[in-house]
Motif scaffolding. Structure first.
Motif, PDB file in Angstrom:
ATOM      1  N   ALA A  37      -8.798 -24.825  -7.456  1.00  0.00           N
ATOM      2  CA  ALA A  37      -8.527 -24.197  -8.389  1.00  0.00           C
ATOM      3  C   ALA A  37      -9.272 -22.833  -7.197  1.00  0.00           C
ATOM      4  N   ASP A  38     -10.426 -23.293  -6.978  1.00  0.00           N
ATOM      5  CA  ASP A  38     -11.321 -22.746  -6.219  1.00  0.00           C
ATOM      6  C   ASP A  38     -10.556 -22.551  -4.791  1.00  0.00           C
ATOM      7  N   GLY A  39     -10.386 -22.931  -4.213  1.00  0.00           N
ATOM      8  CA  GLY A  39      -9.678 -23.394  -2.749  1.00  0.00           C
ATOM      9  C   GLY A  39      -9.890 -24.833  -2.368  1.00  0.00           C
ATOM     10  N   ALA A  86       1.542 -25.267  -9.856  1.00  0.00           N
ATOM     11  CA  ALA A  86       0.161 -24.648 -10.750  1.00  0.00           C
ATOM     12  C   ALA A  86      -0.543 -25.126 -10.971  1.00  0.00           C
ATOM     13  N   ASP A  87      -0.270 -25.518 -12.193  1.00  0.00           N
ATOM     14  CA  ASP A  87      -0.702 -26.289 -13.362  1.00  0.00           C
ATOM     15  C   ASP A  87      -1.406 -27.798 -13.040  1.00  0.00           C
ATOM     16  N   ASP A  88      -0.766 -28.618 -12.249  1.00  0.00           N
ATOM     17  CA  ASP A  88      -1.704 -29.762 -11.371  1.00  0.00           C
ATOM     18  C   ASP A  88      -1.735 -29.826  -9.814  1.00  0.00           C
ATOM     19  N   PRO A  89      -3.161 -29.948  -9.703  1.00  0.00           N
ATOM     20  CA  PRO A  89      -3.254 -29.995  -8.079  1.00  0.00           C
ATOM     21  C   PRO A  89      -2.963 -31.304  -7.484  1.00  0.00           C
ATOM     22  N   GLU A  90      -2.780 -32.003  -8.912  1.00  0.00           N
ATOM     23  CA  GLU A  90      -2.236 -32.754  -8.029  1.00  0.00           C
ATOM     24  C   GLU A  90      -0.619 -33.801  -7.390  1.00  0.00           C
TER      25      GLU A  90
END
Length: 171
Positions: free
Chosen positions: A52-54, A100-104
Motif C-alpha cells: 500500500a505504501d508503494g 486492490a485489497d490483496d497485494p499478492e
C-alpha cells in the motif's frame, strides 16, 4: 531408398501433432484457446508487486498465451512478437497487476483485458482473438522462509489459492 526413409520420418513426426489436434477437438479445444495452430505461447512477464505504501514486495511471473483469429494470422503475430512483448512489459510495469485489497493476488481478468488491448494495438483490430493468463508464480522479495533443498517441490510452498498455479491454458 533415402526418400522413403525421409517420408516415413516426416509421417512419424506429424502423428503426435495430429493426435494433439484430435484430443483438443474432443475436449472442446475452443474453450481453452483457439483452434490448434492459432495459439502462440508468450514469453514470461515479470510484474513488480508493491504494498500500500508503494514499496516493492516481490514479483509476479506471468505466463500467457495469445490466440490469433485464424491460422493465417499466426505468422504475422509471430513476426510482430517483439513489439507485442514490449507493450505487454510496459503495461505490467506501468500499472499494477494486483487486486486492490490483496497485494499478492493478480487480477487475472483485468490483466487479460489490458494485455489483449495492447496486442490488438500492435496487430490491428480482428487479428487477436484473446490473451489468456496461464499461470502466475509469486516470488517475494524477502521470503519468510527459504525451502529446504531436499524437500519435494509439492511440499515446499502451500498451494497458492489466490493465483492460478495449474495452467489455465491446459485441460
Amino acid at each position: 531408398m533415402k526418400p522413403v526413409a525421409i517420408l516415413t520420418a516426416l509421417a512419424l513426426l506429424a502423428l503426435p501433432a495430429l493426435a494433439a489436434e484430435e484430443h483438443a477437438k474432443s475436449e472442446g479445444g475452443e474453450k481453452k484457446g483457439g483452434k490448434p495452430g492459432t495459439n502462440v505461447d508468450m514469453p514470461f512477464l515479470m510484474a513488480p508487486l508493491t504494498d500500500a505504501d508503494g514499496k516493492l514486495t516481490g514479483y509476479a511471473y506471468i505466463s500467457s498465451r495469445l490466440t490469433a483469429s485464424s491460422e493465417s494470422v499466426v505468422t504475422d503475430v509471430r513476426d510482430k512478437l517483439p513489439y507485442i512483448q514490449d507493450l505487454l512489459v510496459r503495461d505490467v510495469n506501468g500499472t499494477g497487476v494486483t487486486v486492490a485489497d490483496d497485494p499478492e493476488k493478480v487480477d487475472i481478468h483485468g490483466v487479460e483485458a489490458r494485455l489483449l488491448a495492447a496486442a490488438r494495438k500492435v496487430m490491428g483490430a480482428g487479428k487477436v482473438k484473446q490473451v489468456m493468463i496461464c499461470t502466475v508464480q509469486i516470488a517475494q522479495l524477502h521470503p519468510v522462509q527459504t525451502p529446504a533443498v531436499n524437500t519435494p517441490p509439492d511440499q515446499q510452498h502451500p498451494v497458492d489459492a489466490k493465483n492460478p498455479v495449474k495452467s489455465r491454458c491446459e485441460s
